[in-house]
Each structure stands twice: as C-alpha cells, then as structure tokens.
Design a protein around this motif. Structure first.
Motif, PDB file in Angstrom:
ATOM      1  N   THR A 171       0.701  -1.221   0.143  1.00  0.00           N
ATOM      2  CA  THR A 171       0.092   0.004   0.306  1.00  0.00           C
ATOM      3  C   THR A 171       1.011   1.303  -0.091  1.00  0.00           C
ATOM      4  OG1 THR A 171      -1.771  -1.115   1.134  1.00  0.00           O
ATOM      5  CG2 THR A 171      -1.990   1.042   1.216  1.00  0.00           C
ATOM      6  N   ALA A 172       1.902   1.274   0.816  1.00  0.00           N
ATOM      7  CA  ALA A 172       2.637   2.499   0.964  1.00  0.00           C
ATOM      8  C   ALA A 172       3.324   2.753  -0.270  1.00  0.00           C
ATOM      9  CB  ALA A 172       3.857   2.070   1.969  1.00  0.00           C
ATOM     10  N   LEU A 226      -1.413   7.787  -0.585  1.00  0.00           N
ATOM     11  CA  LEU A 226      -1.608   7.920   0.900  1.00  0.00           C
ATOM     12  C   LEU A 226      -2.532   8.977   1.232  1.00  0.00           C
ATOM     13  CD1 LEU A 226       1.584   6.660   2.690  1.00  0.00           C
ATOM     14  CD2 LEU A 226      -0.156   5.340   1.544  1.00  0.00           C
ATOM     15  N   THR A 229      -7.804   4.841   0.794  1.00  0.00           N
ATOM     16  CA  THR A 229      -6.431   4.004   1.046  1.00  0.00           C
ATOM     17  C   THR A 229      -6.108   3.642   2.436  1.00  0.00           C
ATOM     18  OG1 THR A 229      -5.524   4.700  -1.135  1.00  0.00           O
ATOM     19  CG2 THR A 229      -4.133   3.822   0.623  1.00  0.00           C
ATOM     20  N   VAL A 230      -6.198   4.670   3.206  1.00  0.00           N
ATOM     21  CA  VAL A 230      -6.094   4.499   4.803  1.00  0.00           C
ATOM     22  C   VAL A 230      -7.034   3.905   5.611  1.00  0.00           C
ATOM     23  CG1 VAL A 230      -5.673   5.860   6.752  1.00  0.00           C
ATOM     24  CG2 VAL A 230      -4.663   6.691   4.574  1.00  0.00           C
ATOM     25  N   LEU A 269       2.462   5.723   6.464  1.00  0.00           N
ATOM     26  CA  LEU A 269       1.151   4.800   6.258  1.00  0.00           C
ATOM     27  C   LEU A 269       0.729   4.619   7.848  1.00  0.00           C
ATOM     28  CD1 LEU A 269      -1.206   3.583   4.804  1.00  0.00           C
ATOM     29  CD2 LEU A 269       0.543   1.660   4.307  1.00  0.00           C
ATOM     30  N   ARG A 314      -0.883   7.298   9.549  1.00  0.00           N
ATOM     31  CA  ARG A 314      -2.031   7.810   9.165  1.00  0.00           C
ATOM     32  C   ARG A 314      -3.262   6.681   9.656  1.00  0.00           C
ATOM     33  NH1 ARG A 314      -1.751  11.037   3.733  1.00  0.00           N
ATOM     34  NH2 ARG A 314       0.353  11.724   3.598  1.00  0.00           N
TER      35      ARG A 314
END
Length: 821
Positions: free
Chosen positions: A515-516, A521, A526-527, A570, A573
């Motif tokens: 994901t990162a 981000l 996404t988070v 990430l 967050r």
C-alpha cells in the motif's frame, strides 16, 4: 550391460572403438546414475589399460612404471563430460621411455576431445608436489591403479595416506580455509537460483573435502544421508552434461527444465528442491565435521600442558548447566547425564533454546538421541513448549545454526508438520536471497531485534516464522497461510484472540509495504482500507514490525530508508483512523506550499516549465544510529502550464539523463485570483535519483523538457539510439508485463497497476500509452524490486472522475499491449 559387454560392442580398444562404446553407454536410457558412472569409468579403464599395454616399454612385467587415476576419475565418478585425471608414475630409471609412453597415452585422449589433467612423476616428486599443493594432495588421496607396476602405485598410496595423517594438524586448517574461500566466491548452493553443483558451499567439492577429513582419522562427518546427497548432486551433474553437451557444473535457469526431465523429475522446482536438500545435508555435515576437527586440534594443543599439571592423568571435561537436562561441554550444548528425552517431550525445544541463548552449537549426538527417543508433544502444546519455541526464535543470529541442527534430524517437521511444504523450497524471484524455509528463520532473526517495539513480542516472532508458510500450497500464499497459521497457532496453545491476531498478521503481511509504495496515501479510501484490514492498534504495531523484518530478511532490494519512511507514514495515518479520526480531505483540495505557488505563478508568467531540485535525506532510525542515513533521492518540483503530454515528456527527459523515478505525483493547481481568475498549471512533485554519476543541472533538465514539450526533442529515437549503442547481454527471458485495474482502491480515481521488467524508458512508454488513451494521471507510485518494476497510476477522465469499468479495462489492455510491443 557389464564392462565386458561394453567392450564387446566394438571389440576394439582404439579411439574409434572407445568413442562408439562411450556414445552407446551415454545414450542408453536403461542405465543412469551410479551404474552409468561406474560403467563409464570401467570402459575408460579398459581403453587406457589397452593403450598402456600396447605402448609400455617394459614388456609384460611393467616394472617401474604404472598408470594411476586420481581425483574424480580415481573415485570412479566419471560424468559424461568429466576430465580424466591421470598420473603416469615411474621410478626414474628411463625418463626418455616414459616421455614416449606419455605421448602414446595422452594424444589419443586429446584426439577424442576429452579434457585431460595429466602429470608424469616419480613417487618422490608426487609426494613433494602434494606437500606443496593441497589440491594435488587431495587428488592423490583417491589414487587408483589402472595399469603397470601395482607395487609402485600401492607404495605411493601408502606414502600419501601416511603423509596426510601425519600432517593433518597443519593441512586440515588449510583445507577448511580453502573451503571457506570457495564458499565466499561461489555462495551457498542451497540458496542459489543458478547454483554451481561443484564449487558452491554444500556442493561436490565439499563432499570430497569431507572424505579427506575422514581419511585423516582425526574426525569423521555425520554419515546419515551424506552418500545419498552426494549421489543426487552427481546425478544432476550427469544430466546437466548430457543436456548441454558441455563440461559445466552451473545449473543455469534455461536448462533446469531439461535437466529435470532427464532425471525423470516433475519440473525445475522439484529439481532445485532436491539439489537444495542435498546441499543442506552436505553443508550441515561440513559444519559438524569442521567443528569436531577444531575441537580435536584445540584439545591436542592443550592436553600436554594439562597432563603435566595434573601429573599425567586424563583431564575431565567441564560441564556447565544451561537448562533442565542441558549442559555446556567443550563448546557445545549437550544433554545432561540425567536427561531423559523419552520422558520429557519438551527437551528438544528446551535444549535448542538454551543452545541459541548461549550462542552455542547444539551437539549432533544430542539431536540424534532426541530425534530417536523423544516423545511427541501433546496438542495443544504445554505452555513451557510454546515459551521455549519463542525463546529459540528470539535468540537472534544463533537461532539459524540451532534450527538447522534440528532440521538435519527431522525434528522440525515433527514439531511443525506444515514445515515440510516449505523446506528447501526455491523462490524464483531475484529479490529473495533465501529458500522459503531459510527466509522464515531469517525473518524471525530480524524480528528478534524489533521485539522492544511491540507489546507482544511472542506474537511477532511466531508471525515471522509463519508469514510465508502458505508458499507450499497453490494460490495466494497469504490466503493459504492464514488458514495454516490458525491451525498451527491453535496447536501451539495460543488462545482464540491470539490465534486471530496471528492469522491477520500472516494474511496481511504484505499489506503495508504494497500500500505504501503503490497507493495514494492522501486518498482516504487507501488509509481506511488498511485500517479495516488491521482492526486494532496493537495488530498495526505488530504488522509494522513484521513488515520491516520480512523485507530485511528478503534482501537489499526489498527495503530501504525511503521505503521504510513510506511505511511509517502509512502506519501513522492508519493509527490516526484507528484512534477515531476520520480524514476525508480530497487530495486536490490540499493547499500548495509557498514554493509550489511561487513556481506555479512563474510557469504561468513565462508560459513554460519551471523546476526546482532539492536534495532530501532522512537519518537512520535510532536503533541503526551507527549507520549513515540512506539518501532518499532528490526532490524534483515542476510547474508547467496545463497541456497534454507532460507525463511522457518529463519521464522521457529523465530517462535520457539516466534518472530513476522513485515516486511521483501530478495535480492541477488553480492560480490565485489576483494572478488569473481562470488560470491553472500542472504541478509535479517527484523524487528522483541518478543511476550512476552525479545529477544533471536543473537548467539542462529544463531546456530538454521545453524541447520535449514543443516536439523538437525526439525522445523515442534518442532512447532507441542509446539502446543500440549499448546492447544488453542476453540472459533469461523476462516474463511479459501485466497491467490490471485494482478494484475499489480509490473513490476518487481508477488505479491501474503495472508490473513489468524494469528498463530505461519504461515510465516514458507507460506515460505515452496513457496519453494516447486520453486519460489523466492524477498521481503515481513507482517501486523497483530487483529487476521488476511495480507501479500504480491513479487516472481519471478529462472531467476528473474515475473511469467507467469498461473504459478502465480497455485502458489497461491497451497499456499492456503497448508494453508488450
């Protein structure tokens, strides 16, 4: 067919007869492995004996001269393309006759194109050369009489063996150093995708070295499985010679399927696993043997002084307690005299944990005894067994050797039956340094250094051990691994809550890094998706540490300070979301910095691109303070009036200047009202690094970007000219590129993922294809793992909305076709 039968095929001991019989033998499907090697050695013996008999000057008595096979030929291990190692031994009475005989022997061998390693020496010369050259001495240890004066050969063999045993305290350390140097050059056979079956550590050279140690009578190698391991490597080398038609020991990728077929194996992975298994046996035998050699040599050096001090009595070995039933003796962890493995099922784990904690090797005799007599653990495991496993996994680097000792006697698969699927399993990915099983142990070693960062170090260590356990099964290894992890964790005795956490860690062990490095981000979706998958702060903490340990254990291409900083961002967050915050700010609404606004205004005023280069670096984390921080690259900020073709133009210019792109973003920036009510510019904020050499000047980049935008710089032709000027070496054919649409990855854009072989100009080709598809790139996230590029592009339509599903699919298909062309 017997040796006599082989000769009857041609009834001729001349070169042509031998060649025909040899060819028949090598193409005979009914015979392979040891029988074929024995038959080939016998056939060659008969041919050379015939040549010697016909040419020997001494007549039937053969007094004072003999022909001797040494090295691999002396052991009778002739592969299809093996050298012939021969010694013409003589008493020195008639050098001229010996020289003439040598010509009559060597030339027929050369005429057939067979490689020949030959020498002509008296016994005294042979012994002197052996004393000066360890490799010569090793070859002579396998001397075998072929023809001529048997007494001369027997005398040399006796003298060479006596010299070897007398000089063992000096020569064996030399041999150990020679093995270590070879391992340093050629690597570990059991971890290489293209291993050298002979020279790499755990290969045929090491097996021969173990024979030499045994011949010294100073120590002996563990014999369990050693002969079979050596035979399997020889069989693989035979097949490799037949497939390639060359005298090669390197098992190249492009030949592995054919070698596997020649051996009757299912596929190349089955072949590699068999080779790795054999190498593991030989490597472990070597570790044990050299440890015993060094122990004996130390004891010999110390014992005379102790005898003098104690009046001639034999010293008693000191035994220091390590744990219940485990003591230290002479630098090893051994079983105490009172230990009863048959009554103590936890003893193997307790002994292993005690040895690893004390950084001691686990005695092979102790492991063998426990493997033979220890009772199986009940299900679920008692608390002590689970704690000892966690202690073993948390012991750092010593865990590796102790684990391999348990593995050598089958104790690991007895404790963890699912381990069998990953044991010695190859990973056909250049990023990975290890086989699956060693990678899992390496991850536990790395995780042991991160246990202070988490509230549940036990779960971190067990997750490290199990995170890739699903790689032995079809399909997504994370999905399969989650199921296995649940079962294993329950058998280990973890409660239901801990079992769920471990299953989550295994299922999502790639989530943070993927994901990162591949997602936006700034996109709330996404988070939120990561937060939903992780579920809690404590699990996030564990997953963060597991991600770092996994990447560090994979290899240098899988982790960097830059990649670590993205993952940390990430995690921060996601932690905020799990704490109750709800970030829903659209990335387009984020206010520009003062510098970005200044560049945008200047770009609008000048009508062309304006850029700024700013070096960025991040210090190493506190636990790595002794190392320097890794440069994260240079931040490249560009403002350019909104127009088509900006992405491919910039990507092409960077490729021409040999700059790699680590990450990049692109968005439209509205100008302040006092500058232009309707004006907008494109703002690109990228991070780049030089492939080699220094960075180009900003003025040169800007000049080339201006030319690329107005069409006067033909980037395609320039890149083609450079590729033609520096042709790449031919190698393994890379798999074709793959382009997919990530479902539900973002509410604000369509995410297109590209996985392809990394190459100069790749991003330029992608940008050109996306430009041709008439989509707008809002942001992108590029990542390079070894030779593989894994990039994600957030694209929208001209109106700024995500693409309709059918348009997204068509765009991905068109991009994939463009990259395949």
């Amino acid at each position: 067919m017997t040796r006599t039968d082989d000769r009857k095929e041609t009834d001729d001991t001349g070169p042509s007869g031998y060649a025909a019989a040899r060819l028949h033998l090598l193409t005979e499907e009914a015979r392979s492995g040891p029988p074929r090697r024995t038959a080939l050695a016998g056939l060659t013996d008969d041919w050379l004996t015939g040549l010697f008999t016909a040419a020997a000057p001494a007549g039937p008595s053969f007094k004072g001269i003999s022909l001797v096979a040494v090295g691999g030929y002396g052991r009778g291990e002739l592969s299809p393309r093996s050298d012939l190692d021969l010694l013409l031994l003589h008493d020195g009475s008639d050098p001229a006759a010996v020289a003439a005989l040598a010509d009559r022997l060597w030339y027929p061998v050369w005429d057939l194109g067979i490689s020949l390693d030959h020498s002509v020496r008296t016994p005294a010369e042979a012994r002197k050369t052996a004393g000066d050259d360890l490799k010569v001495q090793l070859g002579l240890l396998d001397a075998r009489h072929l023809a001529g004066d048997l007494g001369l050969t027997a005398g040399l063999r006796t003298a060479i063996l006596a010299d070897w045993r007398n000089q063992a305290p000096k020569r064996l350390p030399e041999l150990q150093e020679l093995c270590a140097e070879r391992a340093e050059r050629h690597g570990e056979l059991r971890f290489l995708l293209e291993p050298d079956l002979k020279e790499a550590r755990g290969g045929l050279r090491d097996a021969t070295a173990l024979r030499a140690v045994a011949a010294s009578w100073l120590a002996d190698a563990p014999r369990e499985g050693l002969a079979d391991a050596r035979r399997r490597l020889l069989d693989a080398r035979d097949a490799l010679h037949l497939v390639t038609g060359r005298a090669t020991d390197r098992l190249a990728l492009q030949e592995q399927d054919q070698v596997a077929a020649e051996l009757g194996l299912l596929d190349a992975d089955t072949l590699l696993r068999q080779v790795y298994e054999s190498a593991r046996v030989i490597s472990y035998a070597g570790d044990v043997t050299w440890r015993e050699v060094n122990r004996v040599l130390r004891a010999r050096a110390v014992r005379p002084r102790l005898r003098a001090m104690l009046g001639g009595g034999k010293p008693v070995a000191e035994r220091t307690p390590l744990a219940e039933g485990v003591v230290e003796q002479e630098g090893e962890a051994v079983l105490a005299r009172t230990a009863r493995p048959e009554r103590d099922p936890v003893l193997p784990l307790r002994a292993a944990a005690a040895a690893a904690q004390a950084a001691l090797p686990l005695s092979p005799h102790a492991v063998r005894r426990m493997a033979a007599t220890a009772r199986p653990l009940p299900t679920p495991w008692p608390a002590e067994a689970r704690e000892q496993l966690i202690t073993l996994l948390g012991s750092g680097r010593p865990t590796v050797d102790v684990w391999e000792a348990l593995e050598a006697e089958g104790l690991i698969t007895r404790l963890l039956p699912d381990w069998e699927r990953v044991r010695c399993r190859p990973q056909r990915n250049a990023v990975h340094l290890w086989t699956v099983d060693r990678h899992l142990i390496e991850t536990a070693v790395r995780a042991s250094a991160l246990t202070r960062r988490v509230s549940r170090p036990d779960l971190l260590l067990v997750a490290a051990l199990l995170h890739d356990i699903g790689k032995g099964w079809p399909g997504d290894h994370s999905v399969a691994g989650e199921i296995i992890a649940r079962d294993v964790a329950a058998r280990l005795g973890f409660d239901r809550t801990d079992v769920t956490v471990l299953a989550t860690l295994v299922r999502h062990h790639l989530l943070l890094v993927e994901t990162a490095t591949r997602r936006d981000l700034d996109d709330p979706a996404t988070v939120r998706a990561v937060a939903d998958a992780v579920g809690s702060q404590s699990t996030l903490e564990l997953l963060h540490a597991l991600t770092e340990a996994d990447a560090l254990a994979t290899g240098p291409a899988a982790w960097s300070t830059w990649r670590g900083s993205l993952v940390t961002d990430l995690v921060g967050r996601v932690a905020a979301v799990l704490a109750g915050e709800h970030p829903d700010t659209e990335p387009e609404t984020a206010a520009p910095t003062a510098e970005q606004e200044r560049l945008a205004i200047e770009a609008h005023r000048t009508g062309g691109p304006v850029l700024a280069l700013r070096a960025q670096a991040e210090p190493a984390p506190p636990e790595e303070s002794e190392e320097t921080g890794e440069p994260l690259g240079v931040e490249l900020v560009i403002a350019v009036p909104d127009q088509p073709g900006v992405l491919p133009a910039l990507a092409g210019v960077l490729a021409l200047h040999r700059l790699t792109v680590r990450t990049g973003g692109l968005r439209t920036l509205r100008l302040p009202d006092d500058v232009d009510d309707d004006g907008s510019v494109l703002l690109l904020d990228w991070r780049v690094a030089a492939e080699y050499g220094s960075l180009p000047q900003a003025t040169r980049l800007r000049a080339d970007l201006v030319r690329a935008l107005d069409g006067t710089l033909d980037i395609t032709s320039r890149l083609a000219e450079r590729d033609a000027a520096y042709p790449r070496r031919r190698g393994r054919t890379a798999p074709p590129p793959r382009v997919t649409v990530a479902p539900a990855a973002s509410r604000h854009a369509t995410v297109i993922e590209v996985r392809a072989q990394d190459a100069p100009g790749l991003l330029f080709r992608i940008g050109s294809a996306l430009e041709k598809a008439a989509v707008r790139v809002r942001s992108m996230h590029v990542s390079t793992l070894g030779a593989n590029a894994v990039d994600a592009f957030y694209v929208t339509s001209g109106t700024g909305a995500p693409l309709p599903p059918e348009d997204a699919t068509a765009t991905a298909r068109a991009l994939e076709e463009a990259l395949r062309a």
